[in-house]
Design an enzyme around this catalytic site. Structure first.
Site, PDB file in Angstrom:
ATOM      1  N   THR A  45      25.975  69.764  22.544  1.00 53.42           N
ATOM      2  CA  THR A  45      25.829  70.415  23.849  1.00 53.42           C
ATOM      3  C   THR A  45      25.501  71.963  23.598  1.00 53.42           C
ATOM      4  O   THR A  45      24.875  72.622  24.453  1.00 53.42           O
ATOM      5  CB  THR A  45      27.544  70.380  24.299  1.00 53.42           C
ATOM      6  OG1 THR A  45      27.808  69.063  24.361  1.00 53.42           O
ATOM      7  CG2 THR A  45      27.462  71.147  25.777  1.00 53.42           C
ATOM      8  N   ARG A 101      34.260  64.582  13.726  1.00 52.47           N
ATOM      9  CA  ARG A 101      35.558  63.923  14.178  1.00 52.47           C
ATOM     10  C   ARG A 101      36.468  64.996  14.513  1.00 52.47           C
ATOM     11  O   ARG A 101      37.440  64.984  15.358  1.00 52.47           O
ATOM     12  CB  ARG A 101      36.248  63.155  13.174  1.00 52.47           C
ATOM     13  CG  ARG A 101      35.589  61.742  13.280  1.00 52.47           C
ATOM     14  CD  ARG A 101      36.435  60.762  12.318  1.00 52.47           C
ATOM     15  NE  ARG A 101      35.950  59.415  12.774  1.00 52.47           N
ATOM     16  CZ  ARG A 101      36.480  58.243  12.222  1.00 52.47           C
ATOM     17  NH1 ARG A 101      37.772  58.428  11.431  1.00 52.47           N
ATOM     18  NH2 ARG A 101      35.986  57.261  12.663  1.00 52.47           N
ATOM     19  N   LYS A 116      36.844  68.941  15.366  1.00 59.35           N
ATOM     20  CA  LYS A 116      36.273  70.352  15.809  1.00 59.35           C
ATOM     21  C   LYS A 116      36.866  71.003  16.688  1.00 59.35           C
ATOM     22  O   LYS A 116      36.865  72.321  16.823  1.00 59.35           O
ATOM     23  CB  LYS A 116      34.766  69.961  16.298  1.00 59.35           C
ATOM     24  CG  LYS A 116      34.531  68.964  17.249  1.00 59.35           C
ATOM     25  CD  LYS A 116      33.109  68.641  17.596  1.00 59.35           C
ATOM     26  CE  LYS A 116      32.938  67.615  18.411  1.00 59.35           C
ATOM     27  NZ  LYS A 116      31.512  67.124  18.558  1.00 59.35           N
ATOM     28  N   ASP A 170      36.661  58.023  21.553  1.00 59.73           N
ATOM     29  CA  ASP A 170      36.488  59.720  21.636  1.00 59.73           C
ATOM     30  C   ASP A 170      38.077  60.238  21.552  1.00 59.73           C
ATOM     31  O   ASP A 170      39.130  59.539  22.178  1.00 59.73           O
ATOM     32  CB  ASP A 170      36.141  60.332  23.146  1.00 59.73           C
ATOM     33  CG  ASP A 170      35.560  61.496  23.090  1.00 59.73           C
ATOM     34  OD1 ASP A 170      36.176  62.440  22.378  1.00 59.73           O
ATOM     35  OD2 ASP A 170      34.472  61.909  23.603  1.00 59.73           O
ATOM     36  N   LYS A 194      46.766  69.060  32.505  1.00 63.42           N
ATOM     37  CA  LYS A 194      48.081  69.463  32.699  1.00 63.42           C
ATOM     38  C   LYS A 194      48.322  70.777  33.131  1.00 63.42           C
ATOM     39  O   LYS A 194      49.188  71.295  33.980  1.00 63.42           O
ATOM     40  CB  LYS A 194      49.021  69.167  31.368  1.00 63.42           C
ATOM     41  CG  LYS A 194      50.290  69.490  31.394  1.00 63.42           C
ATOM     42  CD  LYS A 194      51.092  69.240  30.120  1.00 63.42           C
ATOM     43  CE  LYS A 194      52.304  69.609  30.018  1.00 63.42           C
ATOM     44  NZ  LYS A 194      53.216  69.266  28.981  1.00 63.42           N
ATOM     45  N   HIS A 221      35.262  33.003  55.247  1.00 63.24           N
ATOM     46  CA  HIS A 221      36.400  32.986  54.899  1.00 63.24           C
ATOM     47  C   HIS A 221      36.811  32.569  53.354  1.00 63.24           C
ATOM     48  O   HIS A 221      37.739  31.992  53.122  1.00 63.24           O
ATOM     49  CB  HIS A 221      37.479  32.671  55.719  1.00 63.24           C
ATOM     50  CG  HIS A 221      37.252  33.093  57.336  1.00 63.24           C
ATOM     51  ND1 HIS A 221      37.932  32.554  58.232  1.00 63.24           N
ATOM     52  CD2 HIS A 221      36.682  34.207  57.607  1.00 63.24           C
ATOM     53  CE1 HIS A 221      37.749  33.418  59.457  1.00 63.24           C
ATOM     54  NE2 HIS A 221      36.975  34.096  59.121  1.00 63.24           N
ATOM     55  N   GLU A 265      26.172  37.383  58.517  1.00 63.90           N
ATOM     56  CA  GLU A 265      26.938  38.720  58.255  1.00 63.90           C
ATOM     57  C   GLU A 265      26.036  39.092  57.073  1.00 63.90           C
ATOM     58  O   GLU A 265      25.706  40.531  57.007  1.00 63.90           O
ATOM     59  CB  GLU A 265      28.185  38.567  57.770  1.00 63.90           C
ATOM     60  CG  GLU A 265      29.136  38.290  59.084  1.00 63.90           C
ATOM     61  CD  GLU A 265      29.439  39.558  59.907  1.00 63.90           C
ATOM     62  OE1 GLU A 265      29.022  40.854  59.734  1.00 63.90           O
ATOM     63  OE2 GLU A 265      30.245  39.536  60.667  1.00 63.90           O
ATOM     64  N   ARG A 284      46.671  16.894  50.341  1.00 66.16           N
ATOM     65  CA  ARG A 284      45.350  16.650  50.031  1.00 66.16           C
ATOM     66  C   ARG A 284      44.719  15.401  50.922  1.00 66.16           C
ATOM     67  O   ARG A 284      43.581  15.310  51.294  1.00 66.16           O
ATOM     68  CB  ARG A 284      45.225  15.890  48.643  1.00 66.16           C
ATOM     69  CG  ARG A 284      43.879  15.670  47.758  1.00 66.16           C
ATOM     70  CD  ARG A 284      44.000  15.430  46.330  1.00 66.16           C
ATOM     71  NE  ARG A 284      44.669  16.768  45.779  1.00 66.16           N
ATOM     72  CZ  ARG A 284      44.057  17.621  45.562  1.00 66.16           C
ATOM     73  NH1 ARG A 284      42.852  18.028  45.697  1.00 66.16           N
ATOM     74  NH2 ARG A 284      44.746  18.896  45.008  1.00 66.16           N
ATOM     75  N   PHE A 287      44.089  15.792  40.913  1.00 62.53           N
ATOM     76  CA  PHE A 287      44.149  14.429  40.788  1.00 62.53           C
ATOM     77  C   PHE A 287      45.029  14.004  42.221  1.00 62.53           C
ATOM     78  O   PHE A 287      45.534  14.751  42.782  1.00 62.53           O
ATOM     79  CB  PHE A 287      45.154  14.148  39.601  1.00 62.53           C
ATOM     80  CG  PHE A 287      46.789  14.562  39.609  1.00 62.53           C
ATOM     81  CD1 PHE A 287      47.405  14.264  40.651  1.00 62.53           C
ATOM     82  CD2 PHE A 287      46.880  15.248  38.712  1.00 62.53           C
ATOM     83  CE1 PHE A 287      48.812  14.877  40.528  1.00 62.53           C
ATOM     84  CE2 PHE A 287      48.564  15.696  38.467  1.00 62.53           C
ATOM     85  CZ  PHE A 287      48.936  15.537  39.460  1.00 62.53           C
TER      86      PHE A 287
END
Length: 537
Positions: A49, A76, A78, A137, A149, A290, A342, A452, A486
């Site tokens: 960066t 890792r 810094k 990260d 915070k 639907h 639609e 059913r 079934f």
């Protein structure tokens, strides 16, 4: 700490004098850095960066100048340092905090610009475990949470789309940022770290093959705020889960009105159904109303498949969703737009088809770029009072099943093809589901009934209505019928026999299977057991 916070409430406005920038995604970075520098903001940065900012000719200090400690362990470590976190967490109005900052030479950080290593993208790329772990990260989330915070004094930017708005807010307040804006940024920041942690924890659960981890987190990124939910008095929004499963979430909306909650729900159901049909083998069309299919068919072309699907229940198809498994062509488009629809969803569309659909300005056309894999794993989540129900997606397909003929008569080749077709559709019909099919097209569908038997009767009645409207024969005669579960008694089977079905496919597994088999044999019906149930509640 709570007492101290109450003694020193957050200021309505806070100046931005010092910024720490550390981003993986460098979209808009240089423009933001240039904007901050031109407004007199001191820039501090890390690694790549900092290099990008320096390359733009802008003044920037390395974070190691602030911490007095070099980056170690391949970067890792810094920013995990009191000079950074003290600058983010120190409450400037608290004399004790300020004294500690002065004693240790810690200067406040007013703006934190951070986005995170691409963990989810690394997982999706198929990288090995070592690469995935390196993309978890640590410093980024720690800084984000600290700054968010302490949003009383710190603005936290985690999304490049907020950069321009932040600079504009500074200008509006003469170099300061108001509390409401800082609070909004903080909430967005915590949402991002929560989603990030959810992705990491889900990956670990997958690696450990833990289907029920002690804590389960789900996250999404807002795709759109919707006008309302299922009904106008319900609020709603659409979120992306990052899986990139082809469908509504990946679709490009070529034209038409904004999608509603019900549109998205029904279109997803339609596209998942039509994806069951391999486009290399056949053209297929599903018409949904639907969240239930009112017509599904295969054909040599999309127009043939659409015409046959529509014939199943043309009344219910009015105002429905049409899903196709192949590129929408002009011939099919011209036929589809004759009926009020639609949404049309397809992997692709040719230019002539797009032009034909454009004549219906409110008709939504979605192009997804592909089909979802019906066999791919995934999670389905449903809320209940006080909790969540989580299950794997129903990735079972009839092609992979060991079908067992249980009657004296075996199905003919055509009956077997129709049975498999019907069972493929039944997987996507609300339970209790009954699907009659003939010549690879649905001819009657019964959905969502408590009995059913009722589903079988409703499906047959719809077939009769369609035949009467078309002035033709009732197509359940000589049809194959699928049941998603079934038959607990022979009465459901007998209803299908009365409708004219000659072959049945069902999971089997009832205590009364033999009674149902005997009834099928008595009427000369061929019956196949799949061993797999497809409840869809």
């Amino acid at each position: 700490m709570a007492v101290a916070a109450n003694l020193y409430p957050a200021p309505d406005r806070h100046p931005v004098r010092r910024a720490l920038l550390s981003v993986f995604d460098k979209t808009g970075l240089v423009d933001l850095a240039r904007g901050l520098a031109s407004r007199g903001v001191e820039l501090i940065s890390t690694g790549g960066t900092r290099a990008a900012i320096e390359a733009a000719g802008l003044p920037v200090r390395d974070v190691s100048d602030i911490t007095g400690f070099p980056e170690i362990m391949d970067g890792r470590v810094k920013t995990l340092h009191p000079s950074v976190h003290g600058g983010l967490l120190g409450m400037r109005a608290d004399p004790a905090h300020q004294a500690a900052m002065d004693e240790h030479g810690i200067s406040g950080i007013d703006l934190l610009v951070v986005n995170l290593y691409p963990f989810a993208q690394t997982v999706a790329s198929g990288a090995d475990k070592a690469a995935i772990i390196e993309n978890i990260d640590i410093g980024g989330p720690a800084m984000i949470r600290a700054g968010a915070k302490n949003h009383a004094y710190v603005s936290v930017l985690t999304d490049p789309s907020d950069y321009d708005g932040f600079l504009a807010a500074m200008d509006e307040s003469k170099g300061e940022v108001d509390l409401e804006f800082r609070r909004r940024l903080a909430g967005k920041a915590y949402g991002m770290t929560a989603a990030y942690d959810a992705a990491v924890s889900s990956w670990f659960a997958g690696v450990m093959q833990d289907v029920a981890p002690a804590r389960r987190a789900f996250a999404g990124t807002l795709a759109s705020s919707l006008r309302y939910g299922e009904n106008p008095h319900q609020s709603a929004a659409f979120y992306l889960d990052g899986s990139n499963r082809a469908g509504v979430a990946t679709a490009r909306q070529v034209q038409g009105k904004e999608l509603s909650y019900n549109n998205i729900n029904d279109t997803d159901a339609a596209f998942e159904l039509v994806a069951e049909f391999d486009p290399a083998r056949t053209a297929a069309v599903a018409i949904i109303k639907h969240a239930n299919p009112c017509g599904v068919a295969e054909g040599g072309s999309l127009i043939e498949a659409y015409t046959r699907a529509l014939a199943c229940d043309p009344v219910s198809a009015f105002g429905g969703i049409v899903a196709l498994n192949r590129k929408l062509d002009a011939q099919a488009a011209a036929e589809i737009v004759k009926v009020f629809t639609e949404v049309i969803i397809a992997p692709e569309a040719d230019e002539e088809a797009i032009a034909l659909v454009a004549a219906k300005k409110n008709l939504r056309l979605l192009l997804t770029g592909g089909l979802p894999d019906p066999r791919a794993p995934g999670l389905l989540v449903k809320s209940v009072a006080g909790g969540l129900l989580v299950q794997n997606r129903d990735s079972g397909t009839v092609d992979a099943l060991d079908l067992k003929v249980v009657t004296k008569r075996s199905p003919s080749a055509q009956e077997m093809a129709d049975l498999q077709f019907a069972f493929r559709v039944a997987k996507h019909v609300k339970s209790n589901a009954i699907v009659y099919a003939k010549d690879l097209a649905t001819v009657g569908i019964g959905a969502g009934q408590m009995s059913r038997v009722d589903s079988a009767r409703i499906a047959a009645r719809k077939a009769e209505d369609a035949a009467q409207a078309a002035g033709g024969e009732v197509l359940t005669r000589g049809s194959a019928v699928a049941s998603d579960a079934f038959f607990p008694f022979a009465d459901g089977l007998l209803s299908a026999v009365a409708a004219g079905a000659t072959a049945v496919i069902q999971p089997g597994g009832s205590m009364r299977d033999q009674d149902v088999i005997d009834a099928a044999d008595e009427h000369g019906i061929a019956m196949v057991f799949t061993g797999m149930r497809h409840f869809r509640h």
